[in-house]
Write an enzyme that holds these catalytic residues in place. Sequence first.
Site, PDB file in Angstrom:
ATOM      1  N   GLU A   8       0.820  -1.216   0.000  1.00 40.24           N
ATOM      2  CA  GLU A   8       0.000   0.000   0.000  1.00 40.24           C
ATOM      3  C   GLU A   8       0.853   1.264   0.000  1.00 40.24           C
ATOM      4  OE1 GLU A   8      -3.026  -0.019  -0.596  1.00 40.24           O
ATOM      5  OE2 GLU A   8      -3.803  -1.972  -0.014  1.00 40.24           O
ATOM      6  N   ARG A  30       0.528   3.875  -3.124  1.00 35.39           N
ATOM      7  CA  ARG A  30      -0.121   5.138  -2.772  1.00 35.39           C
ATOM      8  C   ARG A  30       0.885   6.260  -2.523  1.00 35.39           C
ATOM      9  NH1 ARG A  30      -5.661   3.733   0.568  1.00 35.39           N
ATOM     10  NH2 ARG A  30      -5.765   1.512   0.111  1.00 35.39           N
ATOM     11  N   ASP A  82      -4.895  -9.614  -9.162  1.00 37.94           N
ATOM     12  CA  ASP A  82      -5.186  -8.648 -10.221  1.00 37.94           C
ATOM     13  C   ASP A  82      -3.994  -7.934 -10.861  1.00 37.94           C
ATOM     14  OD1 ASP A  82      -4.718  -7.309  -7.835  1.00 37.94           O
ATOM     15  OD2 ASP A  82      -6.607  -6.210  -7.813  1.00 37.94           O
ATOM     16  N   GLU A 105     -12.290   0.565 -10.451  1.00 33.30           N
ATOM     17  CA  GLU A 105     -11.954  -0.289 -11.587  1.00 33.30           C
ATOM     18  C   GLU A 105     -12.939  -0.203 -12.749  1.00 33.30           C
ATOM     19  OE1 GLU A 105      -9.803  -1.310  -8.096  1.00 33.30           O
ATOM     20  OE2 GLU A 105     -11.980  -1.385  -8.389  1.00 33.30           O
TER      21      GLU A 105
END
Length: 717
Positions: free
Chosen positions: A337, A341, A468, A606
């Site tokens: 993360e 980010r 993903d 998404e």
Amino acid sequence: FAVALRTYMVKLVLLALDSSTLANPMPSVDSKDHRSRRSRRDGDSQVSNVSPLRVSGSPFSMKTVGIGVLVVCLICSWQFILLTRHVDQPEPHGTIGQNAVNEAMWRYIGVHEANLSSMAYQQRDIAHVLGELGEELKRQHKELRLVEEQMHVQGNGRGADDFSAQLQLEDKRLAHLQRSINQIAQQTSASILPAQQRWERDLEKERPRPPPVPERPGERPPPQVDGISGNFPKEWLERFSHEELMASAEEAEKWREGAKKTVLHAWNGYKQKAWGEDELKPTSGQKGRTWAKCGLQILDALSTIYLMGLTEQFDEATKWVEESLQFDYVGMVSFFEITIRALGGLASAHSLSGREIFLTKAKELADKMMPAFDRETGFPATQVNLQTGQGAKGWYAGTVLSEAGTVQLEFRYISQQTGDPKYAEMADKSMRSIIRASGGRGLVPWGLSRQGAPRAINQHITFGAMGDSYYEYLLKMYLQTDSTEPEWKEAWERAMREMMQRLVLKTQGGLTYVAEEQSGQVKHKMDHLACFVGGMLVYGARQLPASQVDKAWEPAAAGITETCYQMYHRQPSHLAPECVTLVPNGAEGNDMTIWQNAAHYLLRPEAAEAIFYMFYYTGDPKYRRMAGEIYEAIEQHTRTTYGYSAVRDVRQANPQMRDEMETFFLAETMKYLYLTFLPNPREVLDLNEFVFTTEAHPLRVFRKGGQAVPSNLRGNR
């Protein structure tokens, strides 16, 4: 010593060749009066003063010259062997680091190179000497033939016979010497010089090359969109009239302006109630979760406020980064993360604006995270302590596929901009370990080993959570480096072939979806996260050369995007659930249900991402209308006093809020929606020049030579 000795011997040979007697060592016949230049009595057949062939007035015979040439060649060969085998030991303090080369070693090799260059020049001198010797021997043969002919013409006495025999003996000696010189010349040209050339070529391959000069963008102000220019891409105009595109752009103006106001509302609420904190609770106005106490919301929103032209907000964010940003949180933070980010947000802000402070802070953060990469596999630890660099495992004992395969774009950008390859090397090692664990297959289970050789430790294949963005990054790594590293594209193509064959399915009602696979069994479940596949497929179809594109990719992308839109459209709130189950035999309208009551909506991006990519490449107004419907539902059902909140159940017409606002709402969801509402998004962000990270942070395509690949070779359709 060898150089000096060789030089001395060459000079001796040249001295011998320059002697006057060597130029005329044999009696010759004058072409005018056919008389010997030594002596011949009137009509006397006796030839006097005959002596063996030698160099008069010089201490060197032809045999001596030949031996000298041979000695020179032997010395050259000996020196070459010494040079190729000799390696000086570095000084004790000259330890070779992981990415550094011992300077002393290369200084010595530089001396060897100079010696080799000297050898090359002197080999040419030797070749010149050998050539002159060869020509001289030819002249000697000619002289012998002429003298022999005169002997036959002028008499056949015993003295003449003896002299003829001596001439024949000298002729044989000269012929033998000629053959020896020819052999030496062949060995010199076919062995020593090519070997020297091979040495130089191999040395050039091994020489540590300086990193490419980083492409440092100059400072650029945020882009401003003033009205509708009416300039539309050629691909759009091939499908729609200019009037249709203008009407669509005019319809979207209210959504474009609204999207900017949405971001400003959330930004101002965060600034008022939680400035410098990682998250804001948008309903209560309290600070949200702590990720790393690094103002995560600011870092994650940087690229969005820049692309929206919000100069004042971008400047105040820059000031906060300069004056207040610290990476000194005491405790463990999520490696994944923080990478996508914080590191991605800083890298993108630098790539877009050119402001050096963002690169400085991005490098500082990357340096704190580097120790948490496993040195054997390259896999990052699940968690990292930013003060110590210590890594730790998280909730899962192994390595999660998406976490190991979704740090590459960000770390490679740091290497590209600083010239230090260590960041890219470690991130790339992680990706190569995943590919090795796949065993040559395209689809990879999401659970990987943490210890020992990389291998899969479960049998769950998914394009949703935990799997993903690994697939997304394979394609984008290839495009990020200007299509110069085909290993990533090849792995992506293998994955797409298997995905299209095994997991891309269609209901009887017409919904195309991406299923999952558990222990070889297909599961008709699709996460909202998996909607990115629609954008990824059309992105690959349009950015890769047409000869490398599967014609099924773009229709599948359009079908998946439509399904993701239906996730929103079919709910009373027009907001999408977290997961859905597809019913293969279901008729239209009855082929989708919410999976296991996962009815919450987390402001995920998404579906908006897939819609943006489809609109970017096709210009089809229907995608703008899809985006407009989603945006209006967000405004209607998630807006709070201080921002926008996730909701608990999208099946309710007025869903209850959860008082949570993920930072990706401003980083991704609103960015994709805003770009879709632009009259021509290519005027603000050109996807031939930028690659989106998984957090929608644009990073500039890195071109090592500074030259763009022609658009017809990149795809660019």
